[in-house]
Design an enzyme around this catalytic site. Structure first.
Site, PDB file in Angstrom:
ATOM      1  N   ASP A 218       0.823  -1.197   0.000  1.00 28.98           N
ATOM      2  CA  ASP A 218       0.000   0.000   0.000  1.00 28.98           C
ATOM      3  C   ASP A 218       0.861   1.253   0.000  1.00 28.98           C
ATOM      4  O   ASP A 218       2.041   1.235  -0.361  1.00 28.98           O
ATOM      5  CB  ASP A 218      -0.946  -0.017   1.202  1.00 28.98           C
ATOM      6  CG  ASP A 218      -2.328   0.498   0.857  1.00 28.98           C
ATOM      7  OD1 ASP A 218      -2.461   1.719   0.601  1.00 28.98           O
ATOM      8  OD2 ASP A 218      -3.274  -0.307   0.834  1.00 28.98           O
TER       9      ASP A 218
ATOM     10  N   HIS B 253      -3.819   5.936   3.553  1.00 28.90           N
ATOM     11  CA  HIS B 253      -4.480   4.754   3.024  1.00 28.90           C
ATOM     12  C   HIS B 253      -3.931   3.471   3.637  1.00 28.90           C
ATOM     13  O   HIS B 253      -4.691   2.562   4.021  1.00 28.90           O
ATOM     14  CB  HIS B 253      -4.316   4.737   1.500  1.00 28.90           C
ATOM     15  CG  HIS B 253      -5.235   3.803   0.782  1.00 28.90           C
ATOM     16  ND1 HIS B 253      -4.885   2.513   0.478  1.00 28.90           N
ATOM     17  CD2 HIS B 253      -6.480   3.999   0.271  1.00 28.90           C
ATOM     18  CE1 HIS B 253      -5.876   1.936  -0.189  1.00 28.90           C
ATOM     19  NE2 HIS B 253      -6.862   2.817  -0.323  1.00 28.90           N
TER      20      HIS B 253
ATOM     21  N   ASP C  85     -14.158 -12.248  -7.994  1.00 24.29           N
ATOM     22  CA  ASP C  85     -14.380 -13.525  -7.308  1.00 24.29           C
ATOM     23  C   ASP C  85     -15.402 -13.419  -6.194  1.00 24.29           C
ATOM     24  O   ASP C  85     -16.182 -14.346  -5.971  1.00 24.29           O
ATOM     25  CB  ASP C  85     -13.065 -14.041  -6.718  1.00 24.29           C
ATOM     26  CG  ASP C  85     -12.065 -14.428  -7.782  1.00 24.29           C
ATOM     27  OD1 ASP C  85     -12.408 -15.253  -8.645  1.00 24.29           O
ATOM     28  OD2 ASP C  85     -10.936 -13.892  -7.763  1.00 24.29           O
TER      29      ASP C  85
ATOM     30  N   SER D   9     -10.910  -0.766  -1.959  1.00 17.57           N
ATOM     31  CA  SER D   9      -9.698  -0.842  -1.139  1.00 17.57           C
ATOM     32  C   SER D   9      -9.998  -1.334   0.264  1.00 17.57           C
ATOM     33  O   SER D   9      -9.131  -1.905   0.933  1.00 17.57           O
ATOM     34  CB  SER D   9      -9.028   0.535  -1.046  1.00 17.57           C
ATOM     35  OG  SER D   9      -8.294   0.825  -2.202  1.00 17.57           O
TER      36      SER D   9
END
Length: 574
Positions: free
Chosen positions: A193, A238, A389, A413
């Site tokens: 990240d 983040h 998925d 995210s």
């Protein structure tokens, strides 16, 4: 224990301590010191082998005769002086004491030992040692059995049990906690990240930086954004937000991570929110030791010494021509080393098939779900389609931020770390490959979509990943029961068996019917079917299954076939 009679008085100093098996098998004795001894001990002038003015004591121990005839030699002042456990304390009348631990020999109970020591008249106090544990360990021992008391926990909705009416986009995290058998097993999670920050509620085990801003060496062991931004121009948090969803401490502070007993590694692959896929590939090669030249060009990058675990990549870039070779190669190397890779599907409201690394082969791609007036559907920003998925909540996900703040995050995210957290929990009890985990993910989703929903039209994978369903399917897989064949009569509840026999149509027999439960297949869509075929036992089948006998085509994962169709054959599903 043997050897009590062999010069034990000489060996007592080492043997007594060496045989202390546990705190519950130790006694603490306290000797009252005469005033002159207190002064000499405090001044440091007393010799190590000082003889106390107590009748019958010699040098550093006295020996008691046990009922077995063996000698039990117990320490006096010399043992106390050689131990960091010296405790000379003021009593109410001003006397001083030296306390020391005494190991209880094999074959002697604590009660017997306590009586023997008290009867010597040497010790003012004989007390049992008490086992203790740190508060951190107390919390850890119970972290999955009790509701977290972290203040923001009530807002962490992904912990709620997935239900059609109240919590249709949640992941049953807390209910999954109750199933875990090895909660104290350490698991490793690697967060790829940007914007990693220090926060009082999160602990990074280690971190590295794999971003390269120029062609000289910049990959190293730094990872906090402040390490690269001395003027504090970057406001990005983040990384700490994503990491906290998975691994914030369960400690009655701020929020609770989904997993306790976790080794959390921060891998900085972007600069203040932006970067390149090649730096992601470098991070994966750091984990797998897959690039023989990585340390040649980055000698300041510390060697990877961790264990395989879950990799969360809440990032992405669009590549219309498919996953780049350099990235797919790095992914393959990491998977072969035992890592399980999770990535966010992207936030552009488009088909996710061009979003990398989520659409790369072997990566678990996660989209975001949202509630609209209580009805679940794909979040307006989330990417979608056949390459996705699974889904997880994607709005108002509680996470940490800079300056010790706690905020609500949104985006795929923050859906991805919910899935990564569930897989980290799964790693507590199961040792599964990336391929097997990816299959389990595709069959462990819950779908509460309406028929006219965007998810039904655009594709949201197997639905919301449910922790309980994921765990139960892992149990079935581990027991070899994910795909099974059972006589139909055995599948019925006992109270229904006689009814079924009495009401069969003429000539039918449940003893000849076999039910196939193919739980290893994902849910069959409305326009799909699967085919069950057989070949003679032991002959195997080619890729084309040429010459195979078709048993039937089915539209549900449960089907009934004839016993004769399964006799002396190998069965394949397509």
């Amino acid at each position: 224990m043997s050897g009590f009679k062999l010069n034990y008085a000489v060996l007592a100093s080492s043997l007594i301590l060496a045989n202390a098996v546990s705190a519950s098998e130790r006694l603490i004795v306290s000797i009252e010191l005469p005033t002159n001894q207190v002064e000499s001990l405090q001044s440091g002038n007393s010799p190590r082998g000082a003889v106390l003015p107590v009748t019958g004591l010699t040098k550093s121990e006295t020996c008691l005769i046990l009922p077995s005839g063996d000698n039990w030699c117990v320490p006096i002042v010399k043992e106390a002086l050689s131990s960091s456990a010296i405790a000379a304390q003021n009593s109410a009348n001003g006397s001083r004491y030296v306390s020391m631990k005494v190991a209880v020999p094999d074959g002697l109970s604590l009660d017997q030992a306590e009586v023997l020591l008290k009867n010597t008249g040497i010790y003012r106090h004989v007390e049992r040692d008490v086992a203790i544990t740190s508060m951190k360990s107390v919390v850890a021992n119970n972290w999955n059995a009790t509701t977290p008391l972290d203040p923001e926990f009530v807002k962490q909705h992904q912990f709620n049990r997935n239900t059609k009416t109240d919590s249709p986009i949640e992941s049953s995290v807390f209910a999954m906690w109750q199933l875990i058998e090895n909660p104290l097993k350490d698991v490793s999670v690697y967060v790829f990240d940007t914007g990693f920050r220090q926060h009082k509620d999160i602990v990074y085990d280690v971190g590295v930086n794999t971003t390269v801003e120029s062609y000289d060496n910049e990959r190293n062991g730094l990872f906090l954004e402040d390490d690269f931004d001395p003027e504090n121009l970057c406001n990005n948090s983040h990384g700490v937000g994503v990491a906290s969803v998975i691994g914030a401490a369960i400690n009655e502070v701020d929020m609770a991570g989904m997993v306790n007993d976790i080794t959390l590694t921060a891998v900085r692959v972007m600069k203040c929110g932006n970067g390149f896929l090649s730096d992601v590939a470098a991070g994966l090669d750091w984990l797998s030791d897959g690039d023989p030249f990585l340390y040649d060009v980055s000698p300041d990058l510390p060697r990877f010494t961790g264990q395989p675990g879950i990799v969360n990549m809440s990032l992405g870039g669009h590549v219309a021509s498919g996953c780049p070779f350099y990235l797919q190669s790095a992914i393959n190397r990491a998977i072969n080393k035992g890592f399980i890779l999770v990535a966010s599907a992207g936030n552009e409201s488009k088909d996710a098939s061009t979003n990398m690394p989520a659409a790369c082969e072997g990566v678990i791609s996660v989209g975001a779900a949202q509630l609209y007036d209580g009805s679940p559907d794909i979040a307006a920003f989330s990417n979608f389609g056949a390459s996705v998925d699974v889904m997880a909540r994607g709005t108002s996900v509680i996470g940490l931020s800079k300056d010790d703040a706690v905020i609500g995050w949104s985006g795929t995210s923050f859906s991805a770390p919910i899935v990564a957290g569930l897989l980290a929990l799964l790693n507590k009890d199961f040792d599964l490959t990336n391929k097997m985990v990816k299959q389990l993910v595709t069959i462990s989703g819950v779908t509460h979509w309406a028929e006219d929903s965007q998810c039904a039209a655009l594709g949201c994978g197997s639905g919301i990943l449910d922790g309980v369903k994921l765990y139960q399917n892992a149990v079935l897989y581990s027991n070899g029961e994910l795909d099974s064949a059972s006589y139909s009569l055995n599948v019925l509840a006992p109270c229904r068996q006689q009814w079924a026999v009495d009401n069969l149509y003429q000539g039918a027999s449940l003893c000849n019917d076999v039910r196939l439960d193919l739980l290893g297949l994902r849910n069959i869509k409305a326009n799909e079917a699967y085919r069950v075929v057989s070949v003679p036992k032991g002959q195997g089948a080619s890729v084309e299954l040429s010459g195979a006998t078709v048993i039937g085509n089915f539209t549900k994962r449960h089907a009934v076939v004839s016993k004769a169709d399964l006799t002396d054959v190998d069965v394949y599903v397509r």
